[in-house]
Every structure is written in C-alpha cells, then in structure tokens.
Design a protein around this motif. Sequence first.
Motif, PDB file in Angstrom:
ATOM      1  N   MET A  23      95.481  78.872 -30.408  1.00 34.79           N
ATOM      2  CA  MET A  23      96.570  77.894 -29.783  1.00 34.79           C
ATOM      3  C   MET A  23      96.700  76.626 -30.177  1.00 34.79           C
ATOM      4  O   MET A  23      96.751  75.422 -29.724  1.00 34.79           O
ATOM      5  CB  MET A  23      95.884  77.655 -28.228  1.00 34.79           C
ATOM      6  N   ARG A  24      97.032  76.786 -31.711  1.00 30.06           N
ATOM      7  CA  ARG A  24      97.049  75.731 -32.327  1.00 30.06           C
ATOM      8  C   ARG A  24      98.426  74.804 -32.119  1.00 30.06           C
ATOM      9  O   ARG A  24      98.184  73.534 -32.074  1.00 30.06           O
ATOM     10  CB  ARG A  24      96.981  75.680 -33.972  1.00 30.06           C
ATOM     11  N   ALA A  25      99.399  75.408 -31.887  1.00 29.71           N
ATOM     12  CA  ALA A  25     100.795  74.592 -31.589  1.00 29.71           C
ATOM     13  C   ALA A  25     100.577  73.707 -29.989  1.00 29.71           C
ATOM     14  O   ALA A  25     101.402  72.955 -29.874  1.00 29.71           O
ATOM     15  CB  ALA A  25     101.957  75.423 -31.394  1.00 29.71           C
ATOM     16  N   THR A  26      99.684  74.226 -29.175  1.00 31.14           N
ATOM     17  CA  THR A  26      99.510  73.079 -28.238  1.00 31.14           C
ATOM     18  C   THR A  26      99.221  71.713 -28.434  1.00 31.14           C
ATOM     19  O   THR A  26      99.550  70.664 -27.827  1.00 31.14           O
ATOM     20  CB  THR A  26      98.457  73.815 -27.215  1.00 31.14           C
ATOM     21  N   GLN A  27      98.511  71.606 -29.620  1.00 30.05           N
ATOM     22  CA  GLN A  27      98.173  70.081 -30.132  1.00 30.05           C
ATOM     23  C   GLN A  27      97.540  69.265 -28.917  1.00 30.05           C
ATOM     24  O   GLN A  27      97.704  68.389 -28.335  1.00 30.05           O
ATOM     25  CB  GLN A  27      99.506  69.346 -30.579  1.00 30.05           C
ATOM     26  N   SER A  28      96.371  70.000 -28.512  1.00 28.28           N
ATOM     27  CA  SER A  28      95.614  69.609 -27.177  1.00 28.28           C
ATOM     28  C   SER A  28      94.467  68.675 -27.765  1.00 28.28           C
ATOM     29  O   SER A  28      93.409  68.770 -27.582  1.00 28.28           O
ATOM     30  CB  SER A  28      95.099  70.689 -26.822  1.00 28.28           C
ATOM     31  N   ARG A  29      95.169  67.236 -28.260  1.00 28.20           N
ATOM     32  CA  ARG A  29      94.249  66.403 -28.795  1.00 28.20           C
ATOM     33  C   ARG A  29      93.607  65.659 -27.945  1.00 28.20           C
ATOM     34  O   ARG A  29      93.747  65.646 -26.461  1.00 28.20           O
ATOM     35  CB  ARG A  29      95.146  65.393 -29.557  1.00 28.20           C
ATOM     36  N   THR A  30      92.617  64.836 -28.179  1.00 31.16           N
ATOM     37  CA  THR A  30      91.759  63.951 -27.381  1.00 31.16           C
ATOM     38  C   THR A  30      92.485  62.729 -27.022  1.00 31.16           C
ATOM     39  O   THR A  30      93.042  62.257 -27.886  1.00 31.16           O
ATOM     40  CB  THR A  30      90.253  63.630 -27.857  1.00 31.16           C
ATOM     41  N   THR A  31      92.223  62.257 -25.742  1.00 34.76           N
ATOM     42  CA  THR A  31      92.796  61.100 -25.453  1.00 34.76           C
ATOM     43  C   THR A  31      91.634  60.076 -24.928  1.00 34.76           C
ATOM     44  O   THR A  31      90.821  60.389 -24.238  1.00 34.76           O
ATOM     45  CB  THR A  31      93.748  61.213 -24.230  1.00 34.76           C
ATOM     46  N   VAL A  32      91.484  58.877 -25.628  1.00 33.92           N
ATOM     47  CA  VAL A  32      90.643  58.032 -25.349  1.00 33.92           C
ATOM     48  C   VAL A  32      91.213  56.912 -24.532  1.00 33.92           C
ATOM     49  O   VAL A  32      92.210  56.163 -24.781  1.00 33.92           O
ATOM     50  CB  VAL A  32      90.166  57.179 -26.584  1.00 33.92           C
TER      51      VAL A  32
END
Length: 384
Positions: A196-205
């Motif tokens: 699921m790499r294209a989701t770019q589900s990054r961490t939000t601080v």
Amino acid sequence: MSIESLVSDDLLQGIRSRAAGYDADNSFFTEDLAELAEAGYLRMLVPAEFGGPGLGLASVAREQTRLATAAPATALAVNMHLVWTGVARLLHDRGDHSLDFVLREAAEGEVFAFGNSEAGNDQVLFDSTTRAEPQPGGAYRFFGQKIFTSLSPAWTRLGIFGRDDSEPGSPVLVHGFLAREATGYRILDDWNTLGMRATQSRTTVLEGAEVAADRIVRRLPVGPNGDPFIFAMFANFEILIAAVYAGIGERALELAVQAAHRRTSMKNDGRTYAADPDIRWKVAEAAIAQDGLYPQVEALARDVDSGADHGAEWFPRLVGLKVRATENARFVVDQALRVAGGSSMSATSELGRLYRDVLAGMFHPSDGESAHSTVANAWLGPLS
C-alpha cells in the motif's frame, strides 16, 4: 462501465497502468487523484443539494471495489476521503447538520483525510493519547502524533481528535477538522512500507495545531458511546474497507485464471494448467470464497442507506464484515499465487504486489482481536 460509474473504462485502465510505478517508486498517486477528482469521484456521496451526484453507500462500495481491482493503494487512500463524506451524508440524512460543511467543501474540491490512528492506542475512537487543549472562544489546540495518515501529500482537511482533561474527573474526546493552511503540525516523510505504498500514509505530528471553534464537531465522553457520529464513522469505514479488499480478491482471482490458461504442463503433454485437477480445485476454492463476499458488503451498505435499525447488532456485523473481507482477500490472493507459480515472486509481478498490499488488511480497525471481542460480547455478554 456500470450505470452509476463515474470512472470510464479508459480512465480505469490508465489508473491500472500507473499502479506498479507508484509502488516501485514509493510515490503518491498524484495523477490518479487528479483524474478521479476531475471525474467527480470524490463527490460521489455528496447530495445533489450540495452539488454532488448523491450516490448511496452501496453504489460507492461497488465503485471502490472496481477501483481496487486496478490500484488497491489508490482505492484505499481515496477511502479516507469517502468515509468522511459518508459520515457527513449519513448524519445529514438523519437530520444532523453538524458536518454539512464537509459536504459543501467536498463539492468545492477539498480533500478530507483521517488523522485518528495512534501508536499503541487499542481503544481506537474511545480514548486518545493526543492532548486537546481548549482555547478561548471554543477552539482547540492539539498535541500528539497520528500514524497512518493516508493522503498526506494531498489532504486539505484532516479529521483529528484528542483528549481534553481540563475538567477534573470528566475527560472528553474532542473531534475536529484541521485545515492544511494551519500551523503547529508537521508531516514526516516516513512512509516506506511493504505494501500500500502509494497511499503515502505518513506520520502527522501535532505541535499545538489549532482547530477553529466552528470546525470542532464533537465533544464526547471517554469510552464507548452511542453518538451517531461514532456509528457513522464505524459504518462507513468498515464497509468501504471491506469493499477495497473485495476488489483485491477479485483481481487476484482474475490473474489466477489468466495464469492457469497461460501456464503449460510437461507431465500433461503440454496442456495448460486449466486442465489440471489440483489447479482447478484451487481456482474453484478462491472463486467460491470471493463470490460469497459481494452480497455481504452490498447488504450492510444498503442497510446504512435505508436507515435500517440493527440496534446493538450493528457493531458486530460491521467488524465481522471487515474481518471476513480482509481475511478472505488474503486467502484468495494466496490461492492465486499458488496457481500462478514462482513467477509471482518477481518484483514486477502484479500478484506479488497484491500479496504485499493485502497484508495491510490485518491492521485496519477493527483488527482481529478487537473484532472478536466485540462479537463475543454481543453473543456471550461482556466479561464481568
């Protein structure tokens, strides 16, 4: 193309053609999102009075299944936007207009995302490790870290929540929507995953990010509660997640059939594997499992659309659907790999990519442990 589809076959094929590249490059599905937005896909659940086509959840679930056959990561990420519009739509249809602004802004092109997941928080929506500090006039500032924030490069509105302990003995969970242009938050470039790499589900601080008073939508007690807002989130999230994984299974089955007709067997005088009894059994097993999932997704989605009252049975049904869909997809993909053979190990194999993508299903709420606890409580009663 289905009657209600907003995605032409050509558009879908274009999305399919880019999926492998996004995966290989670990890049966001920028072109897919732009084309889907242009086609009106992000407005599917927006009622006509707000400028959308007003499709129901059952129709949108079918569309998400179809999209997932082409690009699972694209479908999964788009799910997050569709869930929020689905929540707003469900509340609106039941006379609650507290999230009507979501429908208006979605019609205007805003992109909504989920900033709710937190590392180590197995209470999901019933507690939070994020701190919510009340501000004068009803605004809130949020401090914490959210993981798996899909659509990180593109969202313009982020749904977040946190815990307000300012009133001793009466903690509340505060839900609101953060605007992209706000300050006090950072998005980490930390998404480099197995699937699921294209989701770019990054961490939000969240470092004091402020949500305006008119974008605070709920203040709820810590713990389970019957607020329609919580039900709407669970219902839309679980059904649309199930729809995406149904699409993964559908595509895996298609690829298994293609492989069975393509591969030949020396021991069977060069006949294709489609004539091999063992291979036929595996394909049949996968097809039987896959065929049983569609009516389950359709039935629960239609019940949401119609306002059916399942009472306390709603949550067991929803989490049961999610677990069945994700585990079923893993089974079908596994059978497809066995049919296709060792070529699926190639880095360029679509089945290999589906195998990596389907594993993410284990981690979406509700996970297996939580779902089984919910169902056990429904059938056996809670532990004393």
